[in-house]
Design an enzyme around this catalytic site. Structure first.
Site, PDB file in Angstrom:
ATOM      1  N   ARG A 103      33.402   1.032  50.363  1.00 51.95           N
ATOM      2  CA  ARG A 103      34.501   1.123  49.953  1.00 51.95           C
ATOM      3  C   ARG A 103      35.501   0.540  50.910  1.00 51.95           C
ATOM      4  NH1 ARG A 103      36.553   7.641  49.340  1.00 51.95           N
ATOM      5  NH2 ARG A 103      35.911   7.782  51.710  1.00 51.95           N
ATOM      6  N   THR A 107      41.941   0.371  50.471  1.00 50.92           N
ATOM      7  CA  THR A 107      42.631   0.744  49.638  1.00 50.92           C
ATOM      8  C   THR A 107      41.735   1.778  48.597  1.00 50.92           C
ATOM      9  OG1 THR A 107      40.695  -1.222  48.279  1.00 50.92           O
ATOM     10  CG2 THR A 107      42.637  -1.759  49.196  1.00 50.92           C
ATOM     11  N   ASP A 199      31.529  11.972  57.397  1.00 49.30           N
ATOM     12  CA  ASP A 199      30.571  10.236  56.538  1.00 49.30           C
ATOM     13  C   ASP A 199      28.608  10.468  56.635  1.00 49.30           C
ATOM     14  OD1 ASP A 199      29.863   7.461  56.853  1.00 49.30           O
ATOM     15  OD2 ASP A 199      31.630   7.468  56.785  1.00 49.30           O
ATOM     16  N   ASP A 202      26.915   7.409  58.377  1.00 48.09           N
ATOM     17  CA  ASP A 202      26.962   7.637  59.495  1.00 48.09           C
ATOM     18  C   ASP A 202      26.321   8.219  59.966  1.00 48.09           C
ATOM     19  OD1 ASP A 202      28.482   4.675  59.799  1.00 48.09           O
ATOM     20  OD2 ASP A 202      30.370   6.386  59.983  1.00 48.09           O
TER      21      ASP A 202
HETATM   22  C1  PRP Z   1      30.110   6.461  50.412  1.00 49.23           C
HETATM   23  C2  PRP Z   1      29.314   7.007  50.025  1.00 49.23           C
HETATM   24  C3  PRP Z   1      30.026   6.660  48.270  1.00 49.23           C
HETATM   25  C4  PRP Z   1      31.552   6.257  48.655  1.00 49.23           C
HETATM   26  C5  PRP Z   1      31.964   7.468  47.890  1.00 49.23           C
HETATM   27  O1  PRP Z   1      29.612   5.182  50.980  1.00 49.23           O
HETATM   28  O2  PRP Z   1      28.218   7.011  50.244  1.00 49.23           O
HETATM   29  O3  PRP Z   1      29.427   5.149  48.309  1.00 49.23           O
HETATM   30  O4  PRP Z   1      31.962   5.880  50.110  1.00 49.23           O
HETATM   31  O5  PRP Z   1      33.649   7.405  48.126  1.00 49.23           O
HETATM   32  P1  PRP Z   1      33.790   7.085  46.233  1.00 49.23           P
HETATM   33  O6  PRP Z   1      33.623   8.326  45.418  1.00 49.23           O
HETATM   34  O7  PRP Z   1      35.656   7.112  47.246  1.00 49.23           O
HETATM   35  O8  PRP Z   1      33.339   5.616  45.744  1.00 49.23           O
HETATM   36  P2  PRP Z   1      30.516   3.785  52.498  1.00 49.23           P
HETATM   37  O9  PRP Z   1      31.407   3.109  51.449  1.00 49.23           O
HETATM   38  O10 PRP Z   1      31.748   4.449  53.171  1.00 49.23           O
HETATM   39  O11 PRP Z   1      29.468   3.344  52.617  1.00 49.23           O
HETATM   40  P3  PRP Z   1      28.481   3.709  53.643  1.00 49.23           P
HETATM   41  O12 PRP Z   1      27.300   4.208  52.723  1.00 49.23           O
HETATM   42  O13 PRP Z   1      26.884   2.740  53.535  1.00 49.23           O
HETATM   43  O14 PRP Z   1      28.672   4.510  54.365  1.00 49.23           O
HETATM   44  N1  URA Z   2      32.498   8.666  51.856  1.00 48.01           N
HETATM   45  C1  URA Z   2      31.660  10.096  52.723  1.00 48.01           C
HETATM   46  O1  URA Z   2      30.663   9.729  53.302  1.00 48.01           O
HETATM   47  N2  URA Z   2      32.254  11.308  53.010  1.00 48.01           N
HETATM   48  C2  URA Z   2      33.381  11.480  52.432  1.00 48.01           C
HETATM   49  O2  URA Z   2      33.790  12.805  52.421  1.00 48.01           O
HETATM   50  C3  URA Z   2      33.739  10.121  50.882  1.00 48.01           C
HETATM   51  C4  URA Z   2      33.578   9.175  50.986  1.00 48.01           C
END
Ligand code: PRP
Ligand code: URA
Length: 208
Positions: A103, A107, A199, A202
């Site tokens: 994400r 944006t 997160d 993380d």
């Molecule tokens: C997080 C989560 C989803 C996304 C959700 O991933 O695991 O994939 O955000 O957000 P959305 O519904 O607004 O699209 P992130 O982009 O943080 O990547 P990561 O899993 O690599 O930490």
């Molecule tokens: N991605 C996450 O990991 N946590 C949130 O709350 C939203 C997006």
């Protein structure tokens, strides 16, 4: 809302509370993600199609059943990875197809960075695995990808959703069932789910 299944199982509520707790360490967090994913997948697969299968017990023939569908597990990288192993134990003949999306922090739109799907679909039912359904952008984009690949049946399995994410995924793909452990209050100004768990990537990988 049609096609949205929020688990009412007490074990899910118990484990999800421990997952949310900020003092839960990454190792325990990973165990809980895995365990909740199994419980939700058990619920999400209650309508799998079967075909008859005749077997011989040591004493007599038995007209049994086997799962008809070829199932694909589709974790959205990174955070969806933690849901794969447990679900794979329930569905050992499933194929695993990774989709890499992150994400954009500014944006909040999903950016695709990994997709090695072959040209022809190899599965008939996909379970999209991602703990967080926040704006819904990543889940909707993944379902777009799977539909373009030619998959006929798709389900989303996640841990925590914001109402905004459910609305977005449902509006884009109303036929996709959403299986979730909890629906929280809202998104904050940075697109994080409140109260949520922070997160998910993380906290699993110790990178926060
Ligand atoms: C997080 C989560 C989803 C996304 C959700 O991933 O695991 O994939 O955000 O957000 P959305 O519904 O607004 O699209 P992130 O982009 O943080 O990547 P990561 O899993 O690599 O930490
Ligand atoms: N991605 C996450 O990991 N946590 C949130 O709350 C939203 C997006």
């Amino acid at each position: 809302m049609d096609n949205v299944y929020s688990s009412t199982h007490p074990l899910v509520a118990h484990k999800l509370t421990r997952l949310r707790d900020r003092t839960t360490d990454p190792r325990t967090f990973r165990e809980l993600v895995r365990e909740i994913a199994v419980l939700l997948t058990y619920e999400a697969t209650a309508d799998l199609n079967l075909r008859p299968r005749l077997v011989e017990t040591p004493l007599a023939p038995f007209n049994g059943a086997e799962v008809l569908e070829r199932i694909g597990l589709v974790p959205i990288l990174r955070a969806g990875l933690g849901m794969v192993d447990g679900v794979w134990e329930l569905l050992p003949s499933a194929e695993v197809w990774h989709i890499g999306l992150y994400r954009d922090e500014r944006t909040l739109k999903p950016v695709e960075y990994y997709n090695k799907l072959p040209i022809e679909p190899t599965v008939s039912l996909c379970l999209v695995l991602d703990p967080m359904l926040a704006t819904g952008g990543s889940a909707a984009a993944t379902v777009d990808i799977l539909k373009r690949w030619g998959v006929r049946r798709i389900k989303f399995v996640g841990l925590i959703a914001a109402p905004e994410g459910i609305a977005r995924l449902h509006q884009a793909h109303p036929e996709v069932p959403i299986h979730i452990a909890a629906i929280d209050e809202r998104l904050n100004e940075r697109g994080y789910i409140l109260p949520g768990l922070g997160d998910a990537g993380d906290r699993q990988f110790g990178t926060g």
